[in-house]
Enzyme design. Structure first.
Site, PDB file in Angstrom:
ATOM      1  N   ASP A  10       0.848  -1.190   0.000  1.00 44.17           N
ATOM      2  CA  ASP A  10       0.000   0.000   0.000  1.00 44.17           C
ATOM      3  C   ASP A  10       0.884   1.241   0.000  1.00 44.17           C
ATOM      4  O   ASP A  10       1.598   1.512   0.974  1.00 44.17           O
ATOM      5  CB  ASP A  10      -0.905  -0.020   1.233  1.00 44.17           C
ATOM      6  CG  ASP A  10      -1.877   1.153   1.271  1.00 44.17           C
ATOM      7  OD1 ASP A  10      -1.876   1.969   0.323  1.00 44.17           O
ATOM      8  OD2 ASP A  10      -2.648   1.253   2.246  1.00 44.17           O
ATOM      9  N   ASN A  13       0.623   8.368   1.465  1.00 41.37           N
ATOM     10  CA  ASN A  13       1.192   9.709   1.353  1.00 41.37           C
ATOM     11  C   ASN A  13       2.434   9.908   2.210  1.00 41.37           C
ATOM     12  O   ASN A  13       3.266  10.774   1.913  1.00 41.37           O
ATOM     13  CB  ASN A  13       0.137  10.752   1.736  1.00 41.37           C
ATOM     14  CG  ASN A  13      -0.976  10.834   0.711  1.00 41.37           C
ATOM     15  OD1 ASN A  13      -0.732  11.056  -0.464  1.00 41.37           O
ATOM     16  ND2 ASN A  13      -2.208  10.649   1.162  1.00 41.37           N
ATOM     17  N   SER A  14       2.562   9.119   3.275  1.00 41.61           N
ATOM     18  CA  SER A  14       3.719   9.251   4.158  1.00 41.61           C
ATOM     19  C   SER A  14       4.531   7.970   4.261  1.00 41.61           C
ATOM     20  O   SER A  14       5.725   8.023   4.519  1.00 41.61           O
ATOM     21  CB  SER A  14       3.272   9.665   5.571  1.00 41.61           C
ATOM     22  OG  SER A  14       2.634  10.919   5.555  1.00 41.61           O
ATOM     23  N   ARG A  15       3.880   6.822   4.091  1.00 44.64           N
ATOM     24  CA  ARG A  15       4.551   5.546   4.292  1.00 44.64           C
ATOM     25  C   ARG A  15       4.137   4.558   3.200  1.00 44.64           C
ATOM     26  O   ARG A  15       3.094   4.706   2.560  1.00 44.64           O
ATOM     27  CB  ARG A  15       4.218   4.955   5.661  1.00 44.64           C
ATOM     28  CG  ARG A  15       4.555   5.823   6.853  1.00 44.64           C
ATOM     29  CD  ARG A  15       4.341   5.075   8.146  1.00 44.64           C
ATOM     30  NE  ARG A  15       2.977   4.565   8.277  1.00 44.64           N
ATOM     31  CZ  ARG A  15       2.588   3.660   9.172  1.00 44.64           C
ATOM     32  NH1 ARG A  15       3.475   3.152  10.006  1.00 44.64           N
ATOM     33  NH2 ARG A  15       1.344   3.261   9.243  1.00 44.64           N
ATOM     34  N   ASP A 126      -7.278   4.140  -1.037  1.00 42.97           N
ATOM     35  CA  ASP A 126      -7.069   3.708   0.340  1.00 42.97           C
ATOM     36  C   ASP A 126      -8.395   3.585   1.084  1.00 42.97           C
ATOM     37  O   ASP A 126      -8.605   2.632   1.857  1.00 42.97           O
ATOM     38  CB  ASP A 126      -6.123   4.665   1.070  1.00 42.97           C
ATOM     39  CG  ASP A 126      -6.519   6.134   0.924  1.00 42.97           C
ATOM     40  OD1 ASP A 126      -7.336   6.463   0.038  1.00 42.97           O
ATOM     41  OD2 ASP A 126      -5.999   6.963   1.703  1.00 42.97           O
ATOM     42  N   ARG A 127      -9.309   4.506   0.857  1.00 38.08           N
ATOM     43  CA  ARG A 127     -10.622   4.456   1.510  1.00 38.08           C
ATOM     44  C   ARG A 127     -11.414   3.240   1.040  1.00 38.08           C
ATOM     45  O   ARG A 127     -12.096   2.578   1.828  1.00 38.08           O
ATOM     46  CB  ARG A 127     -11.395   5.739   1.228  1.00 38.08           C
ATOM     47  CG  ARG A 127     -10.695   7.001   1.713  1.00 38.08           C
ATOM     48  CD  ARG A 127     -11.368   8.261   1.176  1.00 38.08           C
ATOM     49  NE  ARG A 127     -12.679   8.462   1.757  1.00 38.08           N
ATOM     50  CZ  ARG A 127     -13.554   9.356   1.318  1.00 38.08           C
ATOM     51  NH1 ARG A 127     -13.248  10.114   0.260  1.00 38.08           N
ATOM     52  NH2 ARG A 127     -14.719   9.492   1.902  1.00 38.08           N
ATOM     53  N   ASP A 148      -9.488   5.882   9.340  1.00 41.92           N
ATOM     54  CA  ASP A 148      -8.109   5.669   8.916  1.00 41.92           C
ATOM     55  C   ASP A 148      -7.311   6.912   9.292  1.00 41.92           C
ATOM     56  O   ASP A 148      -7.395   7.965   8.648  1.00 41.92           O
ATOM     57  CB  ASP A 148      -8.068   5.443   7.401  1.00 41.92           C
ATOM     58  CG  ASP A 148      -6.700   4.966   6.921  1.00 41.92           C
ATOM     59  OD1 ASP A 148      -5.704   5.187   7.640  1.00 41.92           O
ATOM     60  OD2 ASP A 148      -6.629   4.382   5.824  1.00 41.92           O
TER      61      ASP A 148
END
Length: 275
Positions: A10, A13-15, A126-127, A148
């Site tokens: 996955d 945006n950050s990881r 992601d949602r 989330d």
């Protein structure tokens, strides 16, 4: 008997999150047997993924598959560009030396869920991955609230028939901390470590403590208010928490189920049958 092991990736945006799942012969949620989350700047963890591959083969897997997707297409493309070529040992298809190149999910319209919003094609993947997985956790005829808590925090509603119906999006805790620092003259940057410390005192007796209070309790209040309003619509929903900040928030929502790999499981369930 065919035993398929799956690697889910996955790209957020950050990881970037990686999860290894054992044979999926049923649709009930199961935790990954291996899980890894890395910053976007980290290189593809080839050695670790190779160890996971060898573990799967040693455990009797006769098919390996991998799937990738997420809310950050650019990061996903960088990851795919670094993917090693798959080799075979001794000419045996069952003895792969690395995971096959991932099947990439880029459109929510390809996922096994009804998207009941104004523009289904624009909903973040992601949602929708969370919603696909949530449909295997909620009871029949029970709706679900999916929280989330990542770079952004999303609070989404899946109705009792399993349709994704939309929800709310707000800045995540860490994003809020960066915004306070960048768009003010004197407020300091609250570190990830400080934000990970649960339950700050409501009354901060210095600037850093006051910021930690506002970021944490403001987030708790927003999630609680939106969830309460959603819950009033119908029979009591199941509340699922996921995302990088979910662990520090979970204590304020004892009725919730903490599912760190929720989106990864939704990706596994979205793998096309022919892949």
């Amino acid at each position: 008997m065919m035993q398929t092991w799956s690697l889910a990736i996955d790209s957020g945006n950050s990881r970037v999150k990686f999860g290894l799942f054992r044979d999926q012969s049923h649709a009930q949620f199961e935790e990954p047997i291996e899980f890894l989350a890395l910053d976007l700047q980290s290189p593809l963890p080839v050695e670790i993924l190779n160890q996971w591959c060898q573990r799967a083969m040693a455990s009797g897997a006769n098919k390996l598959q991998s799937i990738a997707g997420g809310s950050n297409p650019r990061a996903l493309d960088c990851l795919l560009a670094a993917w090693p070529e798959v080799g075979m040992r001794s000419g045996e298809a069952a003895k792969q030396s690395f995971w096959p190149r991932p099947h990439v999910l880029r459109s929510g319209l390809d996922l096994p869920i009804v998207i009941d919003v104004d523009a289904p094609e624009r909903v973040g993947l992601d949602r929708l991955f969370n919603a696909v997985a949530g449909n295997t956790i909620r009871l029949p005829d029970q709706p679900a609230i999916l929280v989330d808590a990542g770079t952004a925090t999303t609070i989404d509603w899946v109705d009792a028939t399993g349709r994704f119906c939309g929800g709310a999006i707000l800045p995540g805790i860490e994003l809020g901390a960066r915004a306070l620092h960048q768009y003010t003259a004197l407020l300091p940057l609250i570190s990830r470590q400080e934000l990970s410390a649960p339950h700050p005192h409501v009354i901060g007796r210095n600037t850093r403590a006051a910021m930690s209070s506002g970021l944490f309790w403001g987030h708790v209040g927003a999630i609680r208010e939106i969830s309460t309003r959603l819950s009033a619509r119908t029979q009591p929903p199941v509340l699922l928490l996921t995302g990088g900040s979910a662990g520090i928030l979970a204590g304020e929502f004892p009725q919730a189920r903490l599912v760190p790999a929720l989106g990864l499981w939704g990706m596994i369930l979205s793998m096309p049958a022919e892949s």
